[in-house]
Design a protein around this motif. Structure first.
Motif, PDB file in Angstrom:
ATOM      1  N   VAL A 135       0.849  -1.192   0.000  1.00  0.00           N
ATOM      2  CA  VAL A 135       0.000   0.000   0.000  1.00  0.00           C
ATOM      3  C   VAL A 135       0.884   1.242   0.000  1.00  0.00           C
ATOM      4  O   VAL A 135       1.742   1.407   0.873  1.00  0.00           O
ATOM      5  CB  VAL A 135      -0.941   0.033   1.228  1.00  0.00           C
ATOM      6  N   GLU A 136       0.670   2.103  -0.979  1.00  0.00           N
ATOM      7  CA  GLU A 136       1.392   3.373  -1.034  1.00  0.00           C
ATOM      8  C   GLU A 136       0.805   4.311   0.012  1.00  0.00           C
ATOM      9  O   GLU A 136      -0.410   4.449   0.127  1.00  0.00           O
ATOM     10  CB  GLU A 136       1.258   4.013  -2.423  1.00  0.00           C
ATOM     11  N   THR A 137       1.673   4.982   0.782  1.00  0.00           N
ATOM     12  CA  THR A 137       1.176   5.872   1.833  1.00  0.00           C
ATOM     13  C   THR A 137       1.461   7.342   1.546  1.00  0.00           C
ATOM     14  O   THR A 137       0.931   8.210   2.235  1.00  0.00           O
ATOM     15  CB  THR A 137       1.781   5.503   3.201  1.00  0.00           C
ATOM     16  N   TYR A 142      -0.646   7.198  -3.347  1.00  0.00           N
ATOM     17  CA  TYR A 142      -1.865   6.474  -2.966  1.00  0.00           C
ATOM     18  C   TYR A 142      -2.988   6.761  -3.963  1.00  0.00           C
ATOM     19  O   TYR A 142      -3.715   5.853  -4.387  1.00  0.00           O
ATOM     20  CB  TYR A 142      -2.277   6.893  -1.554  1.00  0.00           C
ATOM     21  N   GLN A 145      -2.252   4.826  -7.056  1.00  0.00           N
ATOM     22  CA  GLN A 145      -2.485   3.399  -6.856  1.00  0.00           C
ATOM     23  C   GLN A 145      -3.975   3.083  -6.965  1.00  0.00           C
ATOM     24  O   GLN A 145      -4.361   2.081  -7.582  1.00  0.00           O
ATOM     25  CB  GLN A 145      -1.943   2.955  -5.490  1.00  0.00           C
ATOM     26  N   ALA A 189      -8.101  10.627   3.206  1.00  0.00           N
ATOM     27  CA  ALA A 189      -6.893   9.840   2.931  1.00  0.00           C
ATOM     28  C   ALA A 189      -6.243   9.371   4.226  1.00  0.00           C
ATOM     29  O   ALA A 189      -5.802   8.222   4.341  1.00  0.00           O
ATOM     30  CB  ALA A 189      -5.913  10.667   2.102  1.00  0.00           C
ATOM     31  N   LEU A 193      -5.676   5.442   5.371  1.00  0.00           N
ATOM     32  CA  LEU A 193      -4.309   4.920   5.484  1.00  0.00           C
ATOM     33  C   LEU A 193      -3.904   4.590   6.921  1.00  0.00           C
ATOM     34  O   LEU A 193      -2.915   3.883   7.135  1.00  0.00           O
ATOM     35  CB  LEU A 193      -3.315   5.932   4.912  1.00  0.00           C
ATOM     36  N   THR A 196      -3.317   1.005   7.753  1.00  0.00           N
ATOM     37  CA  THR A 196      -2.124   0.444   7.094  1.00  0.00           C
ATOM     38  C   THR A 196      -0.883   0.670   7.940  1.00  0.00           C
ATOM     39  O   THR A 196      -0.053  -0.233   8.114  1.00  0.00           O
ATOM     40  CB  THR A 196      -1.930   1.092   5.707  1.00  0.00           C
ATOM     41  N   ASN A 225       4.345  10.490   6.396  1.00  0.00           N
ATOM     42  CA  ASN A 225       4.266   9.045   6.153  1.00  0.00           C
ATOM     43  C   ASN A 225       5.636   8.387   6.131  1.00  0.00           C
ATOM     44  O   ASN A 225       5.796   7.217   6.506  1.00  0.00           O
ATOM     45  CB  ASN A 225       3.519   8.769   4.851  1.00  0.00           C
TER      46      ASN A 225
END
Length: 457
Positions: A135-137, A142, A145, A189, A193, A196, A225
């Motif tokens: 998972v892109e943070t 994000y 993605q 967002a 996130l 995650t 992040n």
């Protein structure tokens, strides 16, 4: 798996689509204008900007001219601090090692911070194939993605997206409408996130720099992040290009003064983090394990050649923000990873000219990129060198080579020049109807040829 290669003709096709969409073009133009203006103001505030650029250039070339030696020093320093290192000669080697680390940790979820190197090797696809969810943070990453797209800018990966685009993507995840307001988008967002960060078994980051003297990993970000990904999961994996090293903390100080000013116009980014080894006894924060994967993937072959200066790039994005071609066509036309002038040079060097033959021509050669580069990489000169290589290696299309040979022959004598220009005047009315002029003339009026010059002195 993501590839650096761009299919022949793809630049023209994607660029044409982007140029036909004024909404995307407007968002890109305004964003790059803002970043470019920020850089100019930041540079003007420095009394010694040219001296600083020269020092940055020298510091980068010192590493590149002894790349193996600096890599060895960096590895030794990282390992002395309790970390592990792995030198990956290829993208497959890097992916294999990172997947192995994740499997050893019994990881099913990996939280990722922004990293162009992971895009270069196609890490997300490799993790997915191994049953590990990545998972892109980073907010921009994000968003992309969720959209199933790749970054289009080094610094601002989702620079072409409008707030309405982002609201639509985040609403799909929430299952309810998210207002297209910046505060509401940020809140949504963060909410999506947060889990995650808490649940990830492994955190994966890139690195802006690695310090050879101390073994430190340097993360330069404007979002929190990066620190969360590198400190909350029990295992931290770093992927760093082998050329992204600096010899000392003194050289790092020069790079940091240049990077934020050139990228966003800031004196210093919001978060500048130095990570030296995993968590030590008595420390509350940090991972139990730190693994540094050093990526070659063609870089070592460039170090000793005439394109070695391209390895000095610090990924600030300044050349993209001033490039008239990038600002009109967008990043997707260059391929899935590196874009703009630096991508037009780097991608053919890493992937091979035959795999990215369009890119050296994706430039007006105005020199704005070279003037904007904080470490003085002669980008427009390197693009010219690549064009010469295309001809010498016969990578350019056969018809194009024949056309330029005929042109060279015709203009090698006064008589040939006069005949060819006379024929050009005769054919001028049809310039926008046939051949390359047909596509060019769809949105433009072909220029008139000037009258023959007569010296009246």
């Amino acid at each position: 798996m993501t590839s650096l290669a761009t299919p022949p003709g793809s630049f023209r096709e994607i660029a044409r689509l982007k140029l036909s969409n004024p909404r995307i073009g407007g968002a890109l133009d305004s964003s790059t204008e803002r970043l470019m203006s920020g850089r100019l103001r930041a540079w003007e505030a420095l009394e010694d900007v040219e001296e600083l650029r020269s020092r940055g250039h020298e510091a980068r070339l010192r590493v590149i001219d002894d790349l193996d030696g600096h890599v060895a020093r960096f590895r030794a320093a990282v390992e002395s601090c309790g970390g592990s290192t792995f030198l990956a000669r290829t993208a497959a080697d890097a992916n294999g090692r990172i997947v192995e680390i994740c499997r050893d940790a019994d990881a099913t979820l990996a939280a990722k911070s922004k990293s162009m190197a992971t895009e270069e090797i196609g890490l997300n696809e490799a993790l997915e194939a191994a049953g590990i969810r990545a998972v892109e943070t980073d907010l921009g990453e994000y968003i992309l993605q969720l959209a199933g797209e790749h970054p289009v800018h080094i610094l601002a990966p989702a620079i072409e997206k409008t707030k309405e685009d982002v609201a639509e993507l985040l609403s799909r995840v929430d299952g309810a409408a998210v207002p297209a307001e910046l505060e509401e988008l940020t809140r949504a967002a963060r909410r999506q996130l947060r889990e995650t960060f808490h649940a990830a078994d492994v955190g994966i980051t890139g690195a802006n720099f690695g310090v050879c003297d101390t073994g430190s990993i340097v993360l330069v970000t404007n979002e929190g992040n990066g620190r969360l990904v590198s400190s909350l999961p029990r295992v931290h994996v770093v992927l760093i290009g082998m050329e992204r090293l600096v010899a000392s903390l003194a050289d790092l100080a020069v790079m940091l003064r240049l990077l934020a000013r050139s990228g966003t116009g800031q004196r210093l980014s919001t978060y500048t983090t130095l990570i030296t080894g995993p968590r030590r006894a008595g420390e509350q924060d940090g991972p139990d394990e730190l693994h540094v994967v050093i990526l070659d993937n063609g870089r070592s072959k460039l170090a000793g050649g005439r394109y070695r200066e391209m390895l000095a790039c610090i990924r600030c994005g300044a050349c993209l923000n001033v490039c008239p071609v990038y600002r009109k066509t967008g990043g997707a036309a260059y391929g899935p990873v590196y874009s703009g002038p630096m991508g037009a040079v780097l991608v053919p060097l890493l992937a091979g000219l035959e795999e990215a033959s369009d890119l050296p021509h994706a430039s007006s050669l105005c020199g704005a990129c070279t003037a904007a580069c904080p470490v003085k990489i002669p980008l427009h000169e390197l693009l010219l060198e690549l064009r010469r290589d295309l001809v010498e290696e016969r990578v350019a299309p056969r018809l194009e080579r024949i056309a330029f040979k005929l042109w060279s022959f015709a203009w090698s004598s006064p008589a040939g020049y006069r005949i060819s220009t006379w024929l050009a005047r005769l054919g001028q009315p049809f310039a926008g109807l046939v051949g390359p002029g047909r596509a060019w003339g769809k949105g433009r009026k072909p220029p008139s040829l000037g009258r023959r010059y007569r010296d009246t002195r």
